[in-house]
Design a protein around this motif. Sequence first.
Motif, mmCIF file in Angstrom:
data_model
loop_
_atom_site.group_PDB
_atom_site.id
_atom_site.type_symbol
_atom_site.label_atom_id
_atom_site.label_comp_id
_atom_site.label_asym_id
_atom_site.label_seq_id
_atom_site.Cartn_x
_atom_site.Cartn_y
_atom_site.Cartn_z
ATOM 1 N N PRO A 97 11.192 1.396 -16.176
ATOM 2 C CA PRO A 97 11.736 0.425 -15.226
ATOM 3 C C PRO A 97 11.822 -0.984 -15.806
ATOM 4 C CG PRO A 97 10.042 1.781 -14.184
ATOM 5 C CD PRO A 97 9.980 2.056 -15.653
ATOM 6 N N GLU A 98 12.954 -1.667 -15.528
ATOM 7 C CA GLU A 98 13.067 -3.071 -15.946
ATOM 8 C C GLU A 98 12.060 -3.939 -15.210
ATOM 9 O OE1 GLU A 98 17.484 -3.937 -17.636
ATOM 10 O OE2 GLU A 98 17.156 -4.378 -15.520
ATOM 11 N N ALA A 99 11.772 -3.589 -13.976
ATOM 12 C CA ALA A 99 10.754 -4.280 -13.177
ATOM 13 C C ALA A 99 10.090 -3.241 -12.290
ATOM 14 C CB ALA A 99 11.384 -5.383 -12.338
ATOM 15 N N PHE A 100 8.817 -3.435 -12.014
ATOM 16 C CA PHE A 100 8.094 -2.469 -11.194
ATOM 17 C C PHE A 100 8.087 -2.923 -9.739
ATOM 18 C CE2 PHE A 100 6.573 -1.295 -15.331
ATOM 19 C CZ PHE A 100 6.444 0.087 -15.237
ATOM 20 N N PRO A 101 8.570 -2.072 -8.840
ATOM 21 C CA PRO A 101 8.439 -2.414 -7.414
ATOM 22 C C PRO A 101 6.971 -2.450 -7.036
ATOM 23 C CG PRO A 101 9.120 -0.120 -7.684
ATOM 24 C CD PRO A 101 9.146 -0.741 -9.050
ATOM 25 N N ARG A 102 6.615 -3.352 -6.140
ATOM 26 C CA ARG A 102 5.208 -3.533 -5.778
ATOM 27 C C ARG A 102 4.923 -2.966 -4.394
ATOM 28 N NH1 ARG A 102 1.622 -5.322 -9.653
ATOM 29 N NH2 ARG A 102 0.477 -6.511 -8.083
ATOM 30 N N LEU A 103 3.741 -2.424 -4.250
ATOM 31 C CA LEU A 103 3.221 -2.028 -2.952
ATOM 32 C C LEU A 103 2.165 -3.046 -2.542
ATOM 33 C CD1 LEU A 103 2.926 1.770 -3.705
ATOM 34 C CD2 LEU A 103 4.161 0.861 -1.739
ATOM 35 N N THR A 104 2.230 -3.503 -1.315
ATOM 36 C CA THR A 104 1.260 -4.500 -0.852
ATOM 37 C C THR A 104 -0.096 -3.837 -0.605
ATOM 38 O OG1 THR A 104 1.719 -4.160 1.500
ATOM 39 C CG2 THR A 104 3.147 -5.712 0.300
ATOM 40 N N PRO A 105 -1.181 -4.607 -0.612
ATOM 41 C CA PRO A 105 -2.486 -4.033 -0.262
ATOM 42 C C PRO A 105 -2.469 -3.354 1.098
ATOM 43 C CG PRO A 105 -2.773 -6.203 -1.230
ATOM 44 C CD PRO A 105 -1.296 -6.018 -1.047
ATOM 45 N N PHE A 106 -1.701 -3.889 2.047
ATOM 46 C CA PHE A 106 -1.597 -3.272 3.370
ATOM 47 C C PHE A 106 -0.934 -1.900 3.277
ATOM 48 C CE2 PHE A 106 0.863 -2.420 7.226
ATOM 49 C CZ PHE A 106 -0.139 -2.455 8.186
ATOM 50 N N GLU A 107 0.152 -1.797 2.483
ATOM 51 C CA GLU A 107 0.837 -0.511 2.320
ATOM 52 C C GLU A 107 -0.081 0.515 1.670
ATOM 53 O OE1 GLU A 107 5.507 -1.112 1.539
ATOM 54 O OE2 GLU A 107 4.253 -2.301 0.189
ATOM 55 N N ILE A 108 -0.833 0.092 0.654
ATOM 56 C CA ILE A 108 -1.730 1.020 -0.040
ATOM 57 C C ILE A 108 -2.854 1.466 0.890
ATOM 58 C CG2 ILE A 108 -3.361 1.244 -1.953
ATOM 59 C CD1 ILE A 108 -1.574 -0.742 -3.512
ATOM 60 N N ALA A 109 -3.402 0.546 1.677
ATOM 61 C CA ALA A 109 -4.477 0.895 2.605
ATOM 62 C C ALA A 109 -4.008 1.916 3.636
ATOM 63 C CB ALA A 109 -4.999 -0.362 3.295
ATOM 64 N N ALA A 110 -2.734 1.828 4.028
ATOM 65 C CA ALA A 110 -2.190 2.751 5.034
ATOM 66 C C ALA A 110 -2.120 4.186 4.525
ATOM 67 C CB ALA A 110 -0.806 2.276 5.468
ATOM 68 N N PHE A 111 -2.137 4.378 3.197
ATOM 69 C CA PHE A 111 -2.072 5.733 2.640
ATOM 70 C C PHE A 111 -3.269 6.585 3.075
ATOM 71 C CE2 PHE A 111 0.450 4.163 -1.326
ATOM 72 C CZ PHE A 111 1.583 4.026 -0.545
ATOM 73 N N ALA A 112 -4.371 5.947 3.401
ATOM 74 C CA ALA A 112 -5.588 6.686 3.755
ATOM 75 C C ALA A 112 -5.373 7.591 4.957
ATOM 76 C CB ALA A 112 -6.730 5.712 4.035
ATOM 77 N N GLN A 113 -4.403 7.279 5.795
ATOM 78 C CA GLN A 113 -4.163 8.061 7.009
ATOM 79 C C GLN A 113 -3.011 9.048 6.853
ATOM 80 O OE1 GLN A 113 -6.473 7.515 9.278
ATOM 81 N NE2 GLN A 113 -7.247 5.857 7.976
ATOM 82 N N LEU A 114 -2.445 9.148 5.656
ATOM 83 C CA LEU A 114 -1.241 9.958 5.470
ATOM 84 C C LEU A 114 -1.515 11.206 4.638
ATOM 85 C CD1 LEU A 114 1.336 7.128 4.593
ATOM 86 C CD2 LEU A 114 0.888 8.156 6.830
ATOM 87 N N PRO A 115 -0.825 12.309 4.919
ATOM 88 C CA PRO A 115 -0.897 13.469 4.028
ATOM 89 C C PRO A 115 -0.219 13.161 2.699
ATOM 90 C CG PRO A 115 0.787 13.802 5.710
ATOM 91 C CD PRO A 115 0.067 12.533 6.067
ATOM 92 N N TYR A 116 -0.491 13.992 1.710
ATOM 93 C CA TYR A 116 -0.024 13.695 0.360
ATOM 94 C C TYR A 116 1.488 13.536 0.293
ATOM 95 C CZ TYR A 116 0.414 13.676 -4.674
ATOM 96 O OH TYR A 116 0.707 13.292 -5.960
ATOM 97 N N HIS A 117 2.239 14.416 0.968
ATOM 98 C CA HIS A 117 3.691 14.356 0.828
ATOM 99 C C HIS A 117 4.257 13.049 1.385
ATOM 100 C CE1 HIS A 117 4.814 15.232 5.061
ATOM 101 N NE2 HIS A 117 3.731 15.984 5.088
ATOM 102 N N GLU A 118 3.587 12.456 2.367
ATOM 103 C CA GLU A 118 4.055 11.170 2.884
ATOM 104 C C GLU A 118 3.690 10.026 1.941
ATOM 105 O OE1 GLU A 118 3.554 10.143 6.961
ATOM 106 O OE2 GLU A 118 3.688 12.230 7.636
ATOM 107 N N VAL A 119 2.528 10.103 1.309
ATOM 108 C CA VAL A 119 2.189 9.116 0.278
ATOM 109 C C VAL A 119 3.231 9.170 -0.831
ATOM 110 C CG1 VAL A 119 0.472 8.366 -1.409
ATOM 111 C CG2 VAL A 119 -0.279 9.248 0.812
ATOM 112 N N ALA A 120 3.564 10.386 -1.255
ATOM 113 C CA ALA A 120 4.565 10.562 -2.313
ATOM 114 C C ALA A 120 5.896 9.939 -1.911
ATOM 115 C CB ALA A 120 4.746 12.045 -2.628
ATOM 116 N N CYS A 121 6.306 10.165 -0.686
ATOM 117 C CA CYS A 121 7.585 9.621 -0.228
ATOM 118 C C CYS A 121 7.571 8.097 -0.251
ATOM 119 C CB CYS A 121 7.891 10.140 1.181
ATOM 120 S SG CYS A 121 9.497 9.603 1.805
ATOM 121 N N ARG A 122 6.491 7.492 0.199
ATOM 122 C CA ARG A 122 6.443 6.025 0.263
ATOM 123 C C ARG A 122 6.388 5.389 -1.132
ATOM 124 N NH1 ARG A 122 3.306 4.127 5.766
ATOM 125 N NH2 ARG A 122 4.111 5.798 7.099
ATOM 126 N N VAL A 123 5.710 6.057 -2.075
ATOM 127 C CA VAL A 123 5.674 5.535 -3.446
ATOM 128 C C VAL A 123 7.021 5.732 -4.121
ATOM 129 C CG1 VAL A 123 4.632 5.792 -5.730
ATOM 130 C CG2 VAL A 123 3.184 5.867 -3.684
#
Length: 452
Positions: free
Chosen positions: A36-62
């Motif tokens: 990648p020419e630049a890396f898209p960023r995930l906010t700390p809030f977005e990363i914290a929200a992964f704790a409540q998601l199944p793996y396939h939804e984490v994969a989709c958001r990343v």
Amino acid sequence: MNTPLLFFSTNRLSPPVNLRTALLQGQAPDRGLYFPEAFPRLTPFEIAAFAQLPYHEVACRVLAKFTDGIIPDADLAAMCRAAYNFSIPLEKIYDRVFLMRLDQGPTASFKDFAAQMMARMFGRFLREDGRQVTILTATSGDTGAAVAHAFNHIPGVRVIVLFPIAEVSESQRKLMTTLRDNVRTVAVDGKFDDCQAMVKQAFADPALSHISLSSANSINIGRLLPQSVYYFYAASRLAQPGEPMVFSIPSGNFGDMMGAVVARQMGLPMRKIIVPVNENDAFPKFLASGVYEKISPSRNSVSNAMNVGHPSNLARLVSVYGGQMDETGKLHRPPDLAAMRRDLFSASISDSRTVAGVRDFWNQFKILLEPHGAVAWQGFLDWNVIEPLGDAPAVIVETANPAKFPVEVEKVVGWPPDVPENMLAALKLPEDFDRLGADYAKFREYLLRAHA
């Protein structure tokens, strides 16, 4: 949808392309690797929200951060649900140290995480284009089986897998040589590096320019991006929001480790990425000295999927730290070694220590490792002496099921590991594969005949 993210070649001679082109080409025309020419960023809030998601939804958001403008979000979500229908156990070792088992997929290897997603992306793009592609893949053990299973029966795709005949286990071999339809496997009388070199040469061969070639090795950016997801998943379960993680990742061609680097570049806090290798110790020597000397031929070790004398993904890692390395391992611009040493730790783990790791881990924790996981464990112990972990969260990455190495495991613990059902089925099927020497001219002839 937004304007698609662009990917540059690490050799800097080919123009940037979008994800679709990078995925289908595999390797850039100048023999560099797309990144990648630049890396898209995930906010700390977005990363914290992964704790409540199944793996396939984490994969989709990343992954949506990379597929925006290429694949609609709803379609990506459906692809992730279909690809990730297996578990990702996080098994406690002691305190806040965990074993992440990436061995629950269809071929009992971490390679399933990337291959299952790549196959769906390839299938989608090829249907849209109405075209066909031949995927060339070199494997040191697990990639071939994962790619063959993921792409088996995918319309528009032909798969040719090269593997070193003397350096893969029986179950690794049979998981790919028992498939039919659009998959052919080629046993090479040589090393993994010979297989990888022939694949790379084929991509740049004008005599094969009429064949649409791509790769599913970790030279393909489509391998790295899905492999970044499980680091986010583990951190969301084991760390407090914003708390840095430690990951110890057994490393051969460095694709799995680069998944962790991608996650860090996207905003996942990491205290240290531990990069233990087997007796192919070019990287720890480079990290210590700044002088890179690839190992040729690669050394055969009990952790056979890591028998890589020159990790292709080192070019991407060097690029992250401001340097430039070409596909031969030549440094055109040195990376920031001080920063690399701050972020990474690497050690070479001998076969004797690998075997001891399997034995000692079982005796101490009653958890069965295979050789690659044992390399990760020993590398973690080495780092922990230098920089004590304290009460920080850490993950040891187990990349394959112990049943893939029944002879090695039984020698150590005295009994054979349980074999997953899908592996049992493959072991009973008849094999069908071709055989070649480590001779590129013969391989070119093979490809030309296959596409006549």
